[in-house]
Design a protein around this motif. Structure first.
Motif, short mmCIF file in Angstrom:
data_model
loop_
_atom_site.label_atom_id
_atom_site.label_comp_id
_atom_site.label_asym_id
_atom_site.label_seq_id
_atom_site.Cartn_x
_atom_site.Cartn_y
_atom_site.Cartn_z
N HIS A 88 1.35 19.56 -32.55
CA HIS A 88 0.36 18.92 -31.68
C HIS A 88 1.02 18.36 -30.41
O HIS A 88 0.51 18.56 -29.30
CB HIS A 88 -0.34 17.80 -32.43
N ILE A 89 2.14 17.65 -30.57
CA ILE A 89 2.79 17.02 -29.41
C ILE A 89 3.28 18.07 -28.43
O ILE A 89 3.27 17.85 -27.21
CB ILE A 89 3.94 16.11 -29.88
N ARG A 90 3.68 19.22 -28.94
CA ARG A 90 4.17 20.29 -28.06
C ARG A 90 3.09 20.82 -27.11
O ARG A 90 3.40 21.47 -26.11
CB ARG A 90 4.70 21.45 -28.90
N THR A 91 1.82 20.54 -27.40
CA THR A 91 0.76 21.01 -26.52
C THR A 91 0.56 20.09 -25.31
O THR A 91 -0.14 20.46 -24.37
CB THR A 91 -0.59 21.11 -27.28
N SER A 92 1.16 18.91 -25.33
CA SER A 92 1.00 17.98 -24.22
C SER A 92 1.97 18.32 -23.09
O SER A 92 2.98 19.00 -23.29
CB SER A 92 1.25 16.54 -24.69
N ARG A 93 1.68 17.83 -21.91
CA ARG A 93 2.55 18.09 -20.75
C ARG A 93 3.95 17.55 -20.98
O ARG A 93 4.95 18.25 -20.74
CB ARG A 93 1.94 17.44 -19.50
N LEU A 94 4.07 16.33 -21.48
CA LEU A 94 5.38 15.76 -21.72
C LEU A 94 6.07 16.41 -22.91
O LEU A 94 7.28 16.62 -22.91
CB LEU A 94 5.27 14.25 -21.94
N GLY A 95 5.29 16.74 -23.94
CA GLY A 95 5.86 17.36 -25.12
C GLY A 95 6.49 18.71 -24.84
O GLY A 95 7.51 19.06 -25.43
N ARG A 96 5.90 19.47 -23.93
CA ARG A 96 6.45 20.79 -23.60
C ARG A 96 7.80 20.66 -22.90
O ARG A 96 8.60 21.60 -22.94
CB ARG A 96 5.48 21.55 -22.70
N GLN A 97 8.07 19.52 -22.28
CA GLN A 97 9.30 19.33 -21.52
C GLN A 97 10.43 18.70 -22.34
O GLN A 97 11.59 18.80 -21.97
CB GLN A 97 9.02 18.44 -20.30
N PHE A 120 13.82 12.90 -23.16
CA PHE A 120 14.93 13.68 -22.64
C PHE A 120 14.43 15.05 -22.20
O PHE A 120 13.84 15.79 -22.99
CB PHE A 120 16.03 13.87 -23.69
N VAL A 121 14.67 15.38 -20.92
CA VAL A 121 14.31 16.71 -20.43
C VAL A 121 15.26 17.73 -21.00
O VAL A 121 14.90 18.83 -21.38
CB VAL A 121 14.33 16.75 -18.89
N ASP A 122 16.55 17.37 -21.06
CA ASP A 122 17.53 18.20 -21.75
C ASP A 122 18.34 17.26 -22.62
O ASP A 122 17.88 16.16 -22.91
CB ASP A 122 18.41 18.98 -20.75
N GLY A 123 19.51 17.65 -23.04
CA GLY A 123 20.29 16.81 -23.93
C GLY A 123 20.85 15.56 -23.30
O GLY A 123 21.36 14.70 -23.99
N GLN A 124 20.74 15.44 -21.97
CA GLN A 124 21.40 14.32 -21.32
C GLN A 124 20.51 13.55 -20.36
O GLN A 124 20.70 12.36 -20.15
CB GLN A 124 22.63 14.81 -20.55
N THR A 125 19.53 14.20 -19.74
CA THR A 125 18.79 13.58 -18.65
C THR A 125 17.51 12.92 -19.14
O THR A 125 16.59 13.60 -19.57
CB THR A 125 18.44 14.62 -17.58
N PRO A 126 17.40 11.59 -19.08
CA PRO A 126 16.17 10.92 -19.47
C PRO A 126 15.17 10.87 -18.31
O PRO A 126 15.55 11.00 -17.14
CB PRO A 126 16.63 9.51 -19.84
N GLN A 127 13.90 10.67 -18.65
CA GLN A 127 12.84 10.41 -17.68
C GLN A 127 12.56 11.57 -16.72
O GLN A 127 13.30 11.80 -15.77
CB GLN A 127 13.17 9.14 -16.86
N PRO A 128 11.46 12.27 -16.91
CA PRO A 128 11.10 13.40 -16.05
C PRO A 128 10.23 12.99 -14.88
O PRO A 128 9.78 11.86 -14.77
CB PRO A 128 10.30 14.28 -17.00
N PHE A 129 9.98 13.95 -14.00
CA PHE A 129 8.99 13.82 -12.95
C PHE A 129 9.26 12.58 -12.09
O PHE A 129 10.38 12.31 -11.70
CB PHE A 129 7.58 13.82 -13.54
N ALA A 130 8.20 11.82 -11.76
CA ALA A 130 8.35 10.66 -10.88
C ALA A 130 9.24 9.59 -11.49
O ALA A 130 9.86 8.80 -10.77
CB ALA A 130 6.98 10.07 -10.58
N ALA A 131 9.35 9.56 -12.81
CA ALA A 131 10.18 8.56 -13.46
C ALA A 131 11.64 8.69 -13.07
O ALA A 131 12.40 7.72 -13.12
CB ALA A 131 10.04 8.65 -14.98
N GLU A 132 12.06 9.90 -12.70
CA GLU A 132 13.45 10.08 -12.25
C GLU A 132 13.72 9.22 -11.02
O GLU A 132 14.79 8.62 -10.87
CB GLU A 132 13.72 11.55 -11.95
N GLY A 133 12.75 9.17 -10.10
CA GLY A 133 12.91 8.35 -8.91
C GLY A 133 12.96 6.88 -9.24
O GLY A 133 13.76 6.13 -8.66
N TRP A 134 12.12 6.43 -10.17
CA TRP A 134 12.15 5.03 -10.57
C TRP A 134 13.47 4.68 -11.25
O TRP A 134 14.01 3.60 -11.07
CB TRP A 134 10.99 4.72 -11.52
N GLN A 135 14.02 5.62 -12.05
CA GLN A 135 15.31 5.38 -12.69
C GLN A 135 16.41 5.21 -11.66
O GLN A 135 17.27 4.33 -11.77
CB GLN A 135 15.65 6.55 -13.63
#
Length: 213
Positions: A88-97, A120-135
């Motif tokens: 179920h979670i894999r169907t969400s926008r964040l879950g797919r990433q 985690f977008v990959d094994g090391q990078t937290p926070q996707p999309f706009a959150a990367e800028g806030w980080q």
């Protein structure tokens, strides 16, 4: 399958800035900021130190038990329920990433190790999309204090949104609560804290207040 054999004499802890006489029914609004993403569950911890961290320096910790009739999905175990939740979670926008959701095996390992509740977008990078800028703003030494506080607010709101996206759907699957370890760097960098997320206050005993955190 996937249900936990917890009994009423198994105690959990809950940290909060203010004492209360009875549990409030979800949705749960952050005690620190009511504008943050609300949660559809009450959060309990098997780790007293973790509960004290969430209580804050002048907060309180209570002890609580969970009804032995509750249907609990334990994400540390492989089960039909855990598989359905992953799908179920894999169907969400964040879950797919999210890196951990690419396969059921990677999802299971992430649940056991406590980092499925961190994004985690990959094994090391937290926070996707706009959150990367806030980080980046939150980490930059040159960021003005007011802007840093705003960035930290957005990051906390995003974290709450992701946790809700992982834990919340199990209620619609017929479960009363979910068990899942959660990493907290300020508590223990090696071993995650075991958390229980209950969808109804009716599942919980009255809070027994222990001590100031």
């Amino acid at each position: 399958m996937g249900d936990s054999p917890l009994r009423m004499d198994h105690f959990w802890f809950h940290g909060t800035p203010r004492k209360f006489e009875a549990w409030a029914a979800p949705p749960v609004v952050s005690a620190r900021d009511p504008y943050l993403m609300p949660h559809s569950f009450l959060s309990l911890s098997a780790n007293l130190e973790y509960a004290r961290l969430h209580a804050g320096p002048h907060g309180h910790v209570c002890r609580v038990s969970v009804s032995d009739t509750a249907r609990i999905l334990d994400l540390r175990e492989k089960s039909e329920g855990a598989f359905r939740l992953w799908r179920h979670i894999r169907t969400s926008r964040l879950g797919r990433q999210h890196a951990a959701l690419r396969t059921y095996e990677s999802w299971h390992r992430a649940c056991q190790r406590g980092w499925v509740l961190r994004y985690f977008v990959d094994g090391q990078t937290p926070q996707p999309f706009a959150a990367e800028g806030w980080q980046a703003l939150a980490n930059a030494a040159s960021t003005p204090p007011a802007l840093r506080a705003e960035a930290q607010w957005h990051l906390e709101d995003f974290a709450r949104t992701w946790i809700e996206g992982v834990i919340g759907p199990a209620a619609q699957m017929g479960f009363d609560a979910v068990i899942c370890p959660e990493l907290e760097a300020q508590v223990d960098r090696v071993k995650p804290s075991l958390q229980l997320f209950a969808y109804s206050a009716d599942l919980l005993s009255e809070p027994l207040w222990m001590t100031a955190a």
